[in-house]
Design a protein around this motif. Structure first.
Motif, PDB file in Angstrom:
ATOM      1  N   ASN A  21       0.798  -1.392   0.089  1.00 35.69           N
ATOM      2  CA  ASN A  21      -0.060   0.217  -0.045  1.00 35.69           C
ATOM      3  C   ASN A  21       0.796   1.440  -0.059  1.00 35.69           C
ATOM      4  O   ASN A  21       0.292   2.328  -0.227  1.00 35.69           O
ATOM      5  CB  ASN A  21      -0.988  -0.059   1.125  1.00 35.69           C
ATOM      6  N   GLY A  22       2.115   1.064   0.325  1.00 40.97           N
ATOM      7  CA  GLY A  22       2.975   2.208   0.322  1.00 40.97           C
ATOM      8  C   GLY A  22       2.887   3.246   1.404  1.00 40.97           C
ATOM      9  O   GLY A  22       2.993   4.513   1.339  1.00 40.97           O
ATOM     10  N   LEU A  23       2.229   2.880   2.549  1.00 38.34           N
ATOM     11  CA  LEU A  23       2.047   3.645   3.748  1.00 38.34           C
ATOM     12  C   LEU A  23       2.021   2.948   4.899  1.00 38.34           C
ATOM     13  O   LEU A  23       1.323   1.861   5.026  1.00 38.34           O
ATOM     14  CB  LEU A  23       0.750   4.631   3.475  1.00 38.34           C
ATOM     15  N   ILE A  43       6.647   7.795  -2.174  1.00 39.70           N
ATOM     16  CA  ILE A  43       6.377   8.950  -2.968  1.00 39.70           C
ATOM     17  C   ILE A  43       5.206   8.398  -4.064  1.00 39.70           C
ATOM     18  O   ILE A  43       4.432   9.194  -4.404  1.00 39.70           O
ATOM     19  CB  ILE A  43       7.735   9.568  -3.711  1.00 39.70           C
ATOM     20  N   GLU A  44       5.137   6.967  -4.460  1.00 37.03           N
ATOM     21  CA  GLU A  44       4.283   6.599  -5.222  1.00 37.03           C
ATOM     22  C   GLU A  44       2.787   6.653  -4.569  1.00 37.03           C
ATOM     23  O   GLU A  44       1.790   7.221  -5.157  1.00 37.03           O
ATOM     24  CB  GLU A  44       4.468   4.929  -5.639  1.00 37.03           C
ATOM     25  N   ARG A  45       2.662   6.478  -3.427  1.00 31.17           N
ATOM     26  CA  ARG A  45       1.278   6.440  -2.719  1.00 31.17           C
ATOM     27  C   ARG A  45       1.042   7.798  -2.592  1.00 31.17           C
ATOM     28  O   ARG A  45      -0.078   8.159  -2.756  1.00 31.17           O
ATOM     29  CB  ARG A  45       1.671   5.807  -1.420  1.00 31.17           C
ATOM     30  N   VAL A  69       8.116  11.183   3.868  1.00 32.35           N
ATOM     31  CA  VAL A  69       8.073  10.266   2.714  1.00 32.35           C
ATOM     32  C   VAL A  69       9.423   9.427   2.681  1.00 32.35           C
ATOM     33  O   VAL A  69      10.364  10.055   2.701  1.00 32.35           O
ATOM     34  CB  VAL A  69       7.958  11.244   1.532  1.00 32.35           C
ATOM     35  N   ILE A  70       9.271   8.232   2.376  1.00 28.02           N
ATOM     36  CA  ILE A  70      10.393   7.244   2.441  1.00 28.02           C
ATOM     37  C   ILE A  70      10.102   6.469   0.775  1.00 28.02           C
ATOM     38  O   ILE A  70       9.232   6.317   0.375  1.00 28.02           O
ATOM     39  CB  ILE A  70      10.441   6.232   3.456  1.00 28.02           C
ATOM     40  N   ASN A  71      11.365   5.883   0.576  1.00 23.70           N
ATOM     41  CA  ASN A  71      11.420   5.004  -0.579  1.00 23.70           C
ATOM     42  C   ASN A  71      10.403   3.672  -0.540  1.00 23.70           C
ATOM     43  O   ASN A  71       9.774   3.615  -1.423  1.00 23.70           O
ATOM     44  CB  ASN A  71      12.899   4.625  -1.050  1.00 23.70           C
ATOM     45  N   GLU A  72      10.581   3.024   0.580  1.00 23.35           N
ATOM     46  CA  GLU A  72       9.795   1.935   0.776  1.00 23.35           C
ATOM     47  C   GLU A  72       9.172   1.811   1.989  1.00 23.35           C
ATOM     48  O   GLU A  72       9.986   2.178   2.978  1.00 23.35           O
ATOM     49  CB  GLU A  72      10.513   0.495   0.442  1.00 23.35           C
ATOM     50  N   ALA A  73       8.378   1.379   2.396  1.00 23.49           N
ATOM     51  CA  ALA A  73       7.307   1.528   3.519  1.00 23.49           C
ATOM     52  C   ALA A  73       7.593   0.199   4.650  1.00 23.49           C
ATOM     53  O   ALA A  73       6.908  -0.155   5.459  1.00 23.49           O
ATOM     54  CB  ALA A  73       5.858   1.749   3.497  1.00 23.49           C
ATOM     55  N   THR A  74       8.987  -0.073   4.364  1.00 23.42           N
ATOM     56  CA  THR A  74       9.347  -1.396   5.252  1.00 23.42           C
ATOM     57  C   THR A  74       9.614  -0.903   6.751  1.00 23.42           C
ATOM     58  O   THR A  74       9.865   0.264   6.972  1.00 23.42           O
ATOM     59  CB  THR A  74      10.847  -2.025   4.913  1.00 23.42           C
TER      60      THR A  74
END
Length: 128
Positions: A21-23, A43-45, A69-74
Motif C-alpha cells: 500500500n506504500g503507507l 512517493i508513489e502512494r 516520505v520514504i522510498n519503501e514502507a518497510t
C-alpha cells in the motif's frame, strides 16, 4: 538517542500491507515522554493520493503535519527515516497525550483500533 518507535502491529501481514500500500499511518514516536503521530508514505502512494484528490476537482493537496516520505514502507526504512530526522522536526508537531492517542486510535479499523498500550515498541526492539 531518546526515541522510541511504536507500530500498531508488528507482524508479517502488517509489513506486507505497508509495503504493497506504500503507507504506514499507524506510527507513534516517543521522545522524552512526549508522543508524536507520524504518517509514513512512499512517493508513489503520495502521488496516487494527490492524483485522486485532483481528479475530484480539488485545486491543491495540502499535506498534513507529520508526513514522512520514504522510498519503501518497510519496518527498517521507517525506523531509519525516523532516527535520521532532527529533533527539531518533532518540535514542529503537536505532542499527543496517551488519552489523545487512544481517542484517535478508537476510530481506526481493525486491527489498528486498539489502545496505545497494546501497540508494539519496534525501536529499540524489546527483543534485544
Amino acid at each position: 538517542m531518546n526515541r522510541k518507535i511504536y507500530f500498531a502491529n508488528d507482524d508479517e501481514e502488517s509489513e506486507y500491507l505497508a509495503e504493497i500500500n506504500g503507507l504506514r499511518p499507524n506510527v507513534v514516536v516517543k521522545i522524552y515522554n512526549k508522543y508524536y503521530r507520524v504518517y509514513i508514505y512512499t512517493i508513489e502512494r503520495l502521488k496516487i493520493s494527490y492524483e485522486t484528490i485532483i481528479k475530484q476537482g480539488c485545486k491543491s493537496y495540502p499535506i498534513m503535519p507529520g508526513v514522512i516520505v520514504i522510498n519503501e514502507a518497510t519496518k527498517k526504512n521507517v525506523i531509519d527515516a525516523i532516527l535520521d530526522l532532527p529533533l527539531s522536526y518533532f518540535e514542529n508537531l503537536k505532542a499527543k497525550t496517551i488519552q489523545d492517542l487512544n481517542m484517535i486510535l478508537s476510530d481506526f479499523r481493525e486491527p489498528f483500533n486498539k489502545k496505545f498500550s497494546e501497540w508494539v515498541q519496534v525501536y529499540p526492539s524489546r527483543n534485544k
